[in-house]
Motif scaffolding. Structure first.
Motif, PDB file in Angstrom:
ATOM      1  N   GLY A 139      -3.189  -2.790  -4.491  1.00 32.69           N
ATOM      2  CA  GLY A 139      -4.391  -3.299  -3.850  1.00 32.69           C
ATOM      3  C   GLY A 139      -4.572  -4.799  -3.998  1.00 32.69           C
ATOM      4  O   GLY A 139      -4.795  -5.512  -3.013  1.00 32.69           O
ATOM      5  N   ILE A 140      -4.470  -5.297  -5.232  1.00 37.05           N
ATOM      6  CA  ILE A 140      -4.654  -6.732  -5.455  1.00 37.05           C
ATOM      7  C   ILE A 140      -3.525  -7.521  -4.809  1.00 37.05           C
ATOM      8  O   ILE A 140      -3.751  -8.543  -4.151  1.00 37.05           O
ATOM      9  CB  ILE A 140      -4.757  -7.025  -6.957  1.00 37.05           C
ATOM     10  N   GLY A 141      -2.284  -7.041  -5.008  1.00 32.84           N
ATOM     11  CA  GLY A 141      -1.160  -7.730  -4.376  1.00 32.84           C
ATOM     12  C   GLY A 141      -1.275  -7.739  -2.872  1.00 32.84           C
ATOM     13  O   GLY A 141      -1.044  -8.764  -2.216  1.00 32.84           O
ATOM     14  N   GLY A 142      -1.629  -6.577  -2.285  1.00 31.32           N
ATOM     15  CA  GLY A 142      -1.789  -6.514  -0.841  1.00 31.32           C
ATOM     16  C   GLY A 142      -2.925  -7.385  -0.344  1.00 31.32           C
ATOM     17  O   GLY A 142      -2.818  -8.046   0.694  1.00 31.32           O
ATOM     18  N   PHE A 143      -4.043  -7.398  -1.075  1.00 34.54           N
ATOM     19  CA  PHE A 143      -5.187  -8.226  -0.675  1.00 34.54           C
ATOM     20  C   PHE A 143      -4.815  -9.711  -0.656  1.00 34.54           C
ATOM     21  O   PHE A 143      -5.114 -10.435   0.303  1.00 34.54           O
ATOM     22  CB  PHE A 143      -6.346  -7.979  -1.635  1.00 34.54           C
TER      23      PHE A 143
ATOM     24  N   VAL B  93       0.836  -1.202   0.000  1.00 32.35           N
ATOM     25  CA  VAL B  93       0.000   0.000   0.000  1.00 32.35           C
ATOM     26  C   VAL B  93       0.870   1.252   0.000  1.00 32.35           C
ATOM     27  O   VAL B  93       0.620   2.210  -0.747  1.00 32.35           O
ATOM     28  CB  VAL B  93      -0.945  -0.015   1.217  1.00 32.35           C
ATOM     29  N   VAL B  94       1.912   1.262   0.834  1.00 33.60           N
ATOM     30  CA  VAL B  94       2.805   2.421   0.900  1.00 33.60           C
ATOM     31  C   VAL B  94       3.458   2.672  -0.459  1.00 33.60           C
ATOM     32  O   VAL B  94       3.541   3.809  -0.936  1.00 33.60           O
ATOM     33  CB  VAL B  94       3.878   2.221   1.988  1.00 33.60           C
ATOM     34  N   GLY B  95       3.944   1.591  -1.090  1.00 32.18           N
ATOM     35  CA  GLY B  95       4.568   1.738  -2.407  1.00 32.18           C
ATOM     36  C   GLY B  95       3.601   2.292  -3.431  1.00 32.18           C
ATOM     37  O   GLY B  95       3.953   3.184  -4.224  1.00 32.18           O
TER      38      GLY B  95
END
Length: 558
Positions: free
Chosen positions: A401-405, A363-365
């Protein structure tokens, strides 16, 4: 219906080749779309152009200024690419960027090759893909500097050295091929980046000796023929540059070296932690796997491949953090170690903390990239830039978003795969944004206006060089030619009197007009270019002039 065996597509040489292709795809948009950049890219490219024009392969110069920042290995590679694609007359920056793209591909392939040998083919391909998709490497792949090429050569040397170390730790035989790759790549890296490769390699070897409490294995690296091979590769240039510059290169190189300058009180030490704070942007979109990589470096530090990667990464990163200077690209040769550790971490279950930390970093990235894009749009963007910004922001947020999810739900490999694909697409769209930040590309607009008016020396209607006042960025020299005259208002008026074109900055206009009157000249106004000198943040306005066509002669008028 049987599922396709994906592992067969990445087994053996296929994994490194596919990783290299991914690096090419990630770097190609920047190579094709970005205008020539100030200051370092334009200086390196102009040095190569003058090297081709003069035939001097040793003493690299920017106009009359000698360049002592690094050896000329990257210039030589650029010269080959430029000569193979039409020569320096075209001043096409894309040709000068080809060695950087090759370096990025080499870095990804070397990562996949070594990680595949040490952790298995699946981990090998993941390591190469992670390396290829990082924003820093894919950005440097499209810039005609030394950094991506140096990264590729150092990564190749470390890939061979890592396999040598693991084999010697396991008391296995080490073939001469691995040693030859190590010594050859290290020597080539010296020709491109000077002391950077010996610094990283030496610090890694020292760390391993301290951690293992044994040094005997060092004697089996092939020093007896490896050092002579290095001397054979580096020596001819070193002798030639010493004689050709009367030792000036070495004095200049040390003066330009940040560490040497800081030790002598001529440069401030950097802000510790600067690289770590910028890691979410530099390592995007694979930043989400960094916590797991660091956990693997600690919990599995007794495994020889993990120990080697940690010895490659941690001491050099800490040294760069606390040392002088803070240019982003300085940590790029360490990204291969991060990719190794990350790919190894993906092969085993992880605790909850790496998943949560990875989600947060993703998210930060994504926020970092989005903010940077929005800032560029607000300051420099027009309608065309906004068209490119929409997919850039959308793909960036999707990658985060998708990667973090998926990472939050402990689906690490799908998270990484989704982030890589979406991140590479986002970086490609970002190159389109950069190209359309029109106020930044003053030099390109000047060159285009002169070409459109037939006043550029390459058009053949007026002799060169072009006189330019109040704007001395290297890109203007690269685009207008090696003899471009960086002068004042009186010098620009003299150029008009000699039937040469001129670009006059607004602050020099009064002096230019006064000198014109003394010469009895009345030039024709071609156009006006307004923009931002992004090297110092100043706004500039240059008016372009040419003499009357009837007064222009092929040789100019005295």
């Amino acid at each position: 219906m049987n599922r396709p065996d994906l592992d067969q597509w990445i087994a053996g040489w296929r994994g490194p080749i596919l990783a290299a292709l991914l690096a090419v795809l990630a770097g190609l948009p920047g190579l094709l779309l970005a205008p020539v950049l100030d200051r370092e890219e334009a200086r390196v490219a102009q040095g190569t152009a003058q090297m081709i024009e003069s035939g001097d392969l040793v003493d690299i110069r920017f106009q009359d200024e000698r360049r002592y920042r690094e050896p000329p290995g990257a210039n030589w590679m650029q010269a080959v690419a430029v000569q193979a694609t039409g020569g320096p007359e075209a001043r096409d920056i894309r040709a000068y960027r080809l060695p950087s793209l090759l370096g990025a591909a080499l870095a990804a392939a070397a990562c996949a090759w070594a990680a595949g040998a040490l952790f298995g083919s699946r981990a090998g391909f993941l390591a190469g893909a992670l390396m290829a998709s990082t924003f820093l490497l894919s950005s440097e792949a499209g810039i005609a500097k030394t950094d991506a090429l140096l990264c590729g050569l150092i990564t190749l040397a470390m890939a061979a050295l890592g396999q040598i170390y693991v084999r010697l730790r396991d008391e296995r035989r080490v073939g001469r091929r691995l040693k030859l790759i190590f010594w050859s790549a290290a020597a080539a890296a010296i020709l491109v980046g000077g002391l950077t490769a010996p610094f990283i390699i030496g610090l890694t070897l020292l760390t391993l000796c301290v951690a293992d409490r044994r040094v005997a294995w060092l004697g089996r690296l092939g020093w007896g023929w490896g050092l002579p091979l290095t001397a054979l590769i580096v020596g001819p240039w070193a002798i030639a540059v010493t004689i050709g510059t009367d030792g000036g290169f070495w004095r200049g190189y040390l003066a330009e070296n940040p560490l040497w300058a800081a030790l002598n009180g001529r440069e401030d030490w950097g802000l510790p932690g600067a690289y770590l704070l910028s890691a979410p942007l530099m390592l995007f979109p694979v930043i989400l796997i960094l916590p797991a990589a660091l956990v693997a470096a600690w919990t599995r530090r007794h495994e020889p491949p993990i120990r080697f990667a940690a010895a490659w990464l941690i001491p050099a990163w800490v040294a760069l953090e606390i040392g002088p200077g803070s240019q982003w690209h300085e940590v790029l040769p360490l990204f291969g170690a991060i990719a190794w550790l990350a790919s190894a971490a993906l092969q085993r279950p992880m605790g909850r903390i790496p998943y949560l930390a990875g989600t947060a970093l993703a998210v930060v990235g994504g926020v970092f990239v989005t903010i940077a894009t929005l800032y560029a749009l607000s300051e420099f963007g027009g309608e065309s830039a906004h068209v490119w910004a929409t997919p850039t922001i959308g793909l960036t947020l999707a990658a985060a978003g998708i990667g973090g999810f998926l990472m939050f739900h402990r689906l690490a490999i799908p998270a990484v795969a989704a982030s890589i694909v979406l991140g590479v697409l986002a970086h490609g769209a970002l190159a389109g944004v950069a190209r359309n930040l029109q106020p930044l590309w003053v030099s390109n607009h000047i060159a285009d206006e002169l070409l459109d008016a037939g006043a550029h020396p390459v058009a053949g209607r007026l002799p060169g060089p072009v006189a330019v006042t109040g704007y001395s960025q290297p890109s203007i020299v690269f685009l207008l030619g090696s003899e471009t005259e960086l002068t004042d208002g009186q010098g620009a008026a003299r150029a008009i009197a000699q039937n040469r074109p001129a670009a006059v900055e607004q602050a020099d206009e009064a002096d230019f007009r006064a000198a014109l009157a003394s010469f009895g000249e009345s030039p024709v106004t071609i156009g006006e270019v307004t923009g931002i000198n992004y090297s110092n943040g100043d706004r500039v306005t240059l008016t372009l002039y040419r003499p009357e066509w009837p007064g222009a002669t092929p040789g100019g008028r005295p």
